[in-house]
Design an enzyme around this catalytic site. Structure first.
Site, mmCIF file in Angstrom:
data_model
loop_
_atom_site.group_PDB
_atom_site.id
_atom_site.type_symbol
_atom_site.label_atom_id
_atom_site.label_comp_id
_atom_site.label_asym_id
_atom_site.label_seq_id
_atom_site.Cartn_x
_atom_site.Cartn_y
_atom_site.Cartn_z
ATOM 1 N N HIS A 65 0.883 -1.171 0.000
ATOM 2 C CA HIS A 65 0.000 0.000 0.000
ATOM 3 C C HIS A 65 0.918 1.219 0.000
ATOM 4 O O HIS A 65 1.963 1.182 0.652
ATOM 5 C CB HIS A 65 -0.815 0.141 1.281
ATOM 6 C CG HIS A 65 -1.767 -0.959 1.566
ATOM 7 N ND1 HIS A 65 -1.447 -2.058 2.282
ATOM 8 C CD2 HIS A 65 -3.089 -1.077 1.276
ATOM 9 C CE1 HIS A 65 -2.509 -2.834 2.420
ATOM 10 N NE2 HIS A 65 -3.521 -2.266 1.811
ATOM 11 N N ASP A 68 2.138 1.981 3.411
ATOM 12 C CA ASP A 68 3.107 1.083 4.056
ATOM 13 C C ASP A 68 4.505 1.650 3.832
ATOM 14 O O ASP A 68 5.452 1.280 4.519
ATOM 15 C CB ASP A 68 3.126 -0.323 3.413
ATOM 16 C CG ASP A 68 1.774 -1.015 3.456
ATOM 17 O OD1 ASP A 68 0.978 -0.687 4.345
ATOM 18 O OD2 ASP A 68 1.525 -1.883 2.586
ATOM 19 N N GLU A 192 -11.082 -6.047 -5.287
ATOM 20 C CA GLU A 192 -11.101 -7.124 -4.285
ATOM 21 C C GLU A 192 -12.396 -7.069 -3.468
ATOM 22 O O GLU A 192 -12.621 -6.122 -2.734
ATOM 23 C CB GLU A 192 -9.881 -6.950 -3.371
ATOM 24 C CG GLU A 192 -9.802 -7.993 -2.278
ATOM 25 C CD GLU A 192 -8.495 -7.887 -1.473
ATOM 26 O OE1 GLU A 192 -7.458 -7.499 -2.042
ATOM 27 O OE2 GLU A 192 -8.535 -8.190 -0.280
ATOM 28 N N GLU A 230 -10.388 -13.066 -2.162
ATOM 29 C CA GLU A 230 -9.593 -13.414 -0.974
ATOM 30 C C GLU A 230 -10.334 -14.486 -0.181
ATOM 31 O O GLU A 230 -11.516 -14.342 0.137
ATOM 32 C CB GLU A 230 -9.331 -12.179 -0.111
ATOM 33 C CG GLU A 230 -8.601 -12.563 1.171
ATOM 34 C CD GLU A 230 -8.049 -11.381 1.945
ATOM 35 O OE1 GLU A 230 -7.478 -10.458 1.328
ATOM 36 O OE2 GLU A 230 -8.198 -11.390 3.177
ATOM 37 N N HIS A 233 -12.299 -13.424 2.891
ATOM 38 C CA HIS A 233 -13.490 -12.632 2.599
ATOM 39 C C HIS A 233 -14.646 -13.527 2.152
ATOM 40 O O HIS A 233 -15.799 -13.261 2.456
ATOM 41 C CB HIS A 233 -13.170 -11.587 1.532
ATOM 42 C CG HIS A 233 -12.087 -10.629 1.941
ATOM 43 N ND1 HIS A 233 -11.582 -9.673 1.105
ATOM 44 C CD2 HIS A 233 -11.410 -10.486 3.109
ATOM 45 C CE1 HIS A 233 -10.643 -8.978 1.736
ATOM 46 N NE2 HIS A 233 -10.516 -9.467 2.956
ATOM 47 N N ASP A 268 -12.666 -10.644 10.572
ATOM 48 C CA ASP A 268 -11.618 -10.925 9.587
ATOM 49 C C ASP A 268 -10.369 -11.448 10.294
ATOM 50 O O ASP A 268 -9.619 -10.694 10.893
ATOM 51 C CB ASP A 268 -11.308 -9.618 8.857
ATOM 52 C CG ASP A 268 -10.406 -9.802 7.674
ATOM 53 O OD1 ASP A 268 -10.073 -10.954 7.339
ATOM 54 O OD2 ASP A 268 -10.024 -8.782 7.076
ATOM 55 N N ASP A 270 -7.724 -13.387 8.978
ATOM 56 C CA ASP A 270 -6.453 -13.352 8.229
ATOM 57 C C ASP A 270 -5.447 -14.386 8.707
ATOM 58 O O ASP A 270 -4.270 -14.095 8.922
ATOM 59 C CB ASP A 270 -5.823 -11.945 8.306
ATOM 60 C CG ASP A 270 -6.487 -10.967 7.363
ATOM 61 O OD1 ASP A 270 -7.083 -11.402 6.359
ATOM 62 O OD2 ASP A 270 -6.403 -9.750 7.617
ATOM 63 N N ASP A 300 -2.309 -12.801 1.892
ATOM 64 C CA ASP A 300 -2.700 -11.594 2.634
ATOM 65 C C ASP A 300 -3.169 -12.066 4.005
ATOM 66 O O ASP A 300 -4.359 -12.113 4.285
ATOM 67 C CB ASP A 300 -3.811 -10.857 1.876
ATOM 68 C CG ASP A 300 -4.148 -9.519 2.520
ATOM 69 O OD1 ASP A 300 -3.445 -9.138 3.475
ATOM 70 O OD2 ASP A 300 -5.104 -8.872 2.067
HETATM 71 C C1 GCO Z 1 -8.406 -6.615 4.226
HETATM 72 C C2 GCO Z 1 -7.927 -6.610 2.815
HETATM 73 C C3 GCO Z 1 -6.729 -5.810 2.558
HETATM 74 C C4 GCO Z 1 -6.458 -5.645 1.079
HETATM 75 C C5 GCO Z 1 -5.348 -4.726 0.882
HETATM 76 C C6 GCO Z 1 -4.838 -4.723 -0.522
HETATM 77 O O1 GCO Z 1 -7.749 -6.112 5.129
HETATM 78 O O2 GCO Z 1 -9.457 -7.143 4.395
HETATM 79 O O3 GCO Z 1 -7.665 -7.933 2.460
HETATM 80 O O4 GCO Z 1 -5.632 -6.417 3.163
HETATM 81 O O5 GCO Z 1 -6.204 -6.852 0.471
HETATM 82 O O6 GCO Z 1 -5.754 -3.484 1.272
HETATM 83 O O7 GCO Z 1 -5.789 -4.278 -1.368
HETATM 84 MN MN MN Z 2 -6.589 -8.903 0.592
#
Ligand code: GCO
Ligand code: MN
Length: 399
Positions: A65, A68, A192, A230, A233, A268, A270, A300
């Protein structure tokens, strides 16, 4: 430290392959484990340290980003300096820039959306910010540019009509894609999808919504735009990951993808890819590999908050490792005679009886004789098929 096999001899990590393009978001490694309830737990990691560590562990690329790398109010000189530092690190490590993206969600100015804000000044600011990031991404040779609209959504729908929201969203993306085309940048663009978080509801929650959104763009622009699904998601929405990625792939719109792990219907999480439901991970990799997907495979995910800075590297390793392990298992599935025989019995690859439409073909099909009762008696041994797959996954030799 690499995870050693128990006897220290047998390699347990399937080898890398020539055309694989594994990438990681720099933000995933640089995040210090802070969450809405707790403070950061890890030391800060520099972008260059993150890049060097990724290259050493067999990654092909990184994603970033804008913020970042530089603060939101950075001017062109500051941005130029950071880009030069990154370019040097890329030269030294061989790591490539997979994709760039603009942070349109952290700063309070985006609290009610960026491209979809009611405030025309905020919308213009978001577009200007995105153009600057696109320029930097192009300089770094990014293959793709991601738009993830974390704040593009609503909690109070009477305040903003989704009809206006989606229209503004499309206007912004079309403007930016036209900017990319005009500047002769070669990068693709992906949107996304995510159902919620940080907004109560986010516009474009699923792969299907993004595909439909792209279809409403002028053809020349829409051709450049794809979808970036993703794993987490999809699971947050309680949907099927294989179906979601599969639909994007079938539409020729799977330009890149984000992998991670997630328990369904939760915040979320991750998690690392493969850490949640290995069967789902395996089936997803099987679908991608058997359809010849050769785009960017980006992770991610975030390390568990309990991990320290060394643990971040265990985390980085397990994501690529799990993909390769699943790829290996996917090949075992395809080479397994029991699977082949069962698929044959099911008639998975039977050719169609219906040709291209013509009035004559319609009449011929209409006149065909069918015996629904007889057709319904076909044996479909899905229990056995699924069990063979489960046992291949578990490494058991089924007799
Ligand atoms: C989230 C997203 C982000 C995006 C990122 C790149 O936090 O839910 O996945 O990590 O992928 O901003 O576009
Ligand atoms: Mn992502």
């Amino acid at each position: 430290m690499p995870i050693e096999p128990p006897d220290g001899k047998e390699p347990t990590m399937p080898a890398s392959e020539e055309n694989e393009k594994f990438a990681f978001g720099l933000w995933c490694l640089m995040n210090r484990g802070g969450d809405p309830f707790g403070e950061p737990v890890r030391e800060a990691m520099s972008q260059v340290a993150a890049m060097e560590g990724l290259a050493r562990r067999g990654y092909w690329g990184y994603e970033f980003h804008d913020n970042d790398l530089w603060p939101i109010n950075a001017g062109p000189r500051e941005i130029g300096k950071v880009v030069a530092t990154l370019a040097k690190a890329m030269d030294r490590t061989g790591l490539r820039c997979a994709s760039g993206t603009t942070n349109l969600f952290t700063h309070p100015v985006f609290k009610d959306g960026a491209f979809t804000s009611h405030d025309p000044k905020v919308r213009a600011l978001a577009i200007a910010k995105a153009m600057r990031t696109i320029d930097a991404a192009a300089e770094l040779g990014a293959e793709n540019f991601i738009f993830w609209g974390g704040r593009e959504g609503a909690e109070v729908d009477i305040a903003k009509s989704p009809v206006d929201g989606i229209r503004r969203y499309r206007d912004a993306i079309c403007f930016l894609v036209q900017y990319i085309l005009d500047n002769k940048y070669s990068m693709t663009v992906t949107v996304e999808p995510k159902p919620n978080e940080p907004r109560g509801d986010i516009y474009l929650p699923t792969v299907g919504s993004v595909l439909a959104f792209i279809a409403t763009m002028p053809a020349k622009i829409g051709r450049r735009v794809g979808v970036n699904p993703e794993f987490a998601h999809v699971k947050m929405a309680g949907l099927n990951v294989v179906h979601e990625y599969g639909q994007a792939l079938e539409a020729g719109k799977l330009f890149e993808l984000h992998l991670n792990g997630q328990n369904p219907l939760r915040y979320d999480q991750d998690l690392s890819f493969g850490s949640d439901n290995p069967k789902e991970g395996l089936l997803l990799v099987h679908m991608l590999e058997s359809n010849g997907f050769d785009g960017i495979i980006a992770f991610d995910a975030h390390p568990y908050r309990v991990e320290d800075n060394d643990g971040v590297w265990d985390f980085v390793e397990r994501n690529i490792r799990n993909y390769r392990l699943f790829r290996d298992k996917a090949r075992q599935i395809d080479a397994d005679p029991r699977i082949a025989e069962l698929l044959d019995q099911i008639g998975a690859a039977s050719p169609s009886l219906v040709g291209r439409y013509s009035a004559a073909e319609a009449a011929r099909i209409k006149a065909m004789k069918f015996d629904p009762d007889a057709l319904a008696t076909r044996r479909l041994p899905y229990e056995r098929l699924d069990q063979v797959l489960t046992e291949i996954l578990l490494g058991v030799n089924f007799k």
